[in-house]
Design an enzyme around this catalytic site. Structure first.
Site, short mmCIF file in Angstrom:
data_model
loop_
_atom_site.label_atom_id
_atom_site.label_comp_id
_atom_site.label_asym_id
_atom_site.label_seq_id
_atom_site.Cartn_x
_atom_site.Cartn_y
_atom_site.Cartn_z
N SER A 1 4.36 -4.61 -3.94
CA SER A 1 3.89 -5.88 -3.40
C SER A 1 2.31 -5.72 -3.82
CB SER A 1 4.26 -6.13 -2.41
OG SER A 1 3.49 -5.67 -1.30
N ASP B 1 -6.81 10.39 3.02
CA ASP B 1 -7.44 9.16 3.64
C ASP B 1 -8.96 9.52 4.24
OD1 ASP B 1 -5.20 7.99 3.26
OD2 ASP B 1 -4.23 8.59 5.25
N HIS C 1 -5.23 1.53 2.28
CA HIS C 1 -4.57 2.06 3.51
C HIS C 1 -4.34 0.86 4.54
CE1 HIS C 1 -3.26 5.27 6.15
NE2 HIS C 1 -4.11 4.60 7.32
N ASN D 1 -7.52 3.96 -3.35
CA ASN D 1 -5.93 3.80 -2.51
C ASN D 1 -6.55 2.69 -1.49
OD1 ASN D 1 -3.75 4.41 -1.53
ND2 ASN D 1 -4.70 5.46 0.30
#
Ligand code: GRF
Length: 205
Positions: free
Chosen positions: A12, A149, A108, A106
């Site tokens: 998505s 992360d 998160h 990225n």
């Protein structure tokens, strides 16, 4: 700017980014989608939209170096300026991070550095947020470094935790925010307005 998207699932975020590209909100192209999952929903969407897809899996190569070489080759052929991870469930090889230093981002579904790290993905994140009794969670876009992360944070947006939320309702609200935030960060990057100094990110207006 040329963007290579890496995704493993429903895609998505990939769709939201492609929509922004198609609507010319970002001056960029997406000449490559890389996935490790031949059943990923994002493949069909990419194909329908004429985006070349490569399925690149470690298990299809006997040597790790060949796998890495293949990734690097596809990225080079696509003249990649920016790698966008959009629900990519594998670790990016160090060689790729070295070559594309501060050019891999990225998203998160929480406010890092809380609720991040190995195993913190999907509903695990939202369950942990609810278990901690947080009143606020959110979305983080960050540069990718070798540790999960932990890269420099580029942008964050808060999302309220509502009374009665469960991991699914919270995930859905966070996802909507992801779709609003990610393409805006990519646009800033494409405009050359994102700078990293001493591992901290500065964004020009
Ligand atoms: C998103 O929640 C994102 O934050 C995380 O993986 C999920 C991917 O969802 N990294 P989708 O495949 O983009 O729908």
């Amino acid at each position: 700017m040329k963007i290579a998207v890496f995704a493993s699932g429903r895609g998505s975020n990939f769709k939201a980014i492609l929509k922004a590209v198609n609507e010319k909100k970002i001056n960029a192209e997406i000449p490559l989608l890389i996935t490790n999952n031949p059943d990923a929903g994002c493949i069909e969407y990419a194909t329908e939209n004429g985006i070349p897809v490569q399925i690149v899996r470690r298990k299809d190569f006997s040597l790790r170096e060949e796998f890495v070489k293949s990734l690097l080759l596809f990225l080079a052929k696509a003249e990649t300026d920016l790698i966008v991870l959009a629900g990519y469930m594998k670790k990016i090889p160090d060689e790729v991070l070295d070559k594309y230093h501060n050019r891999v981002i990225n998203i998160h579904p929480a406010l890092l550095p809380s609720f991040g790290g190995k195993g913190m993905y999907g509903s695990n994140v939202h369950k942990a947020v609810l278990n901690a009794g947080c009143k606020v969670t959110g979305v983080t876009v960050h540069f990718v470094v070798k540790e999960y992360d932990r890269g420099p944070i580029i942008a964050q947006q808060c999302v309220d935790v509502m009374q009665g939320d469960n991991p699914e309702t919270l995930a859905a609200r966070v996802l909507e925010t992801e779709h609003q935030l990610y393409w805006r960060v990519i646009r800033k990057f494409s405009e050359g307005k994102i700078k990293v100094v001493n591992n901290k990110v500065f964004i020009e207006e």
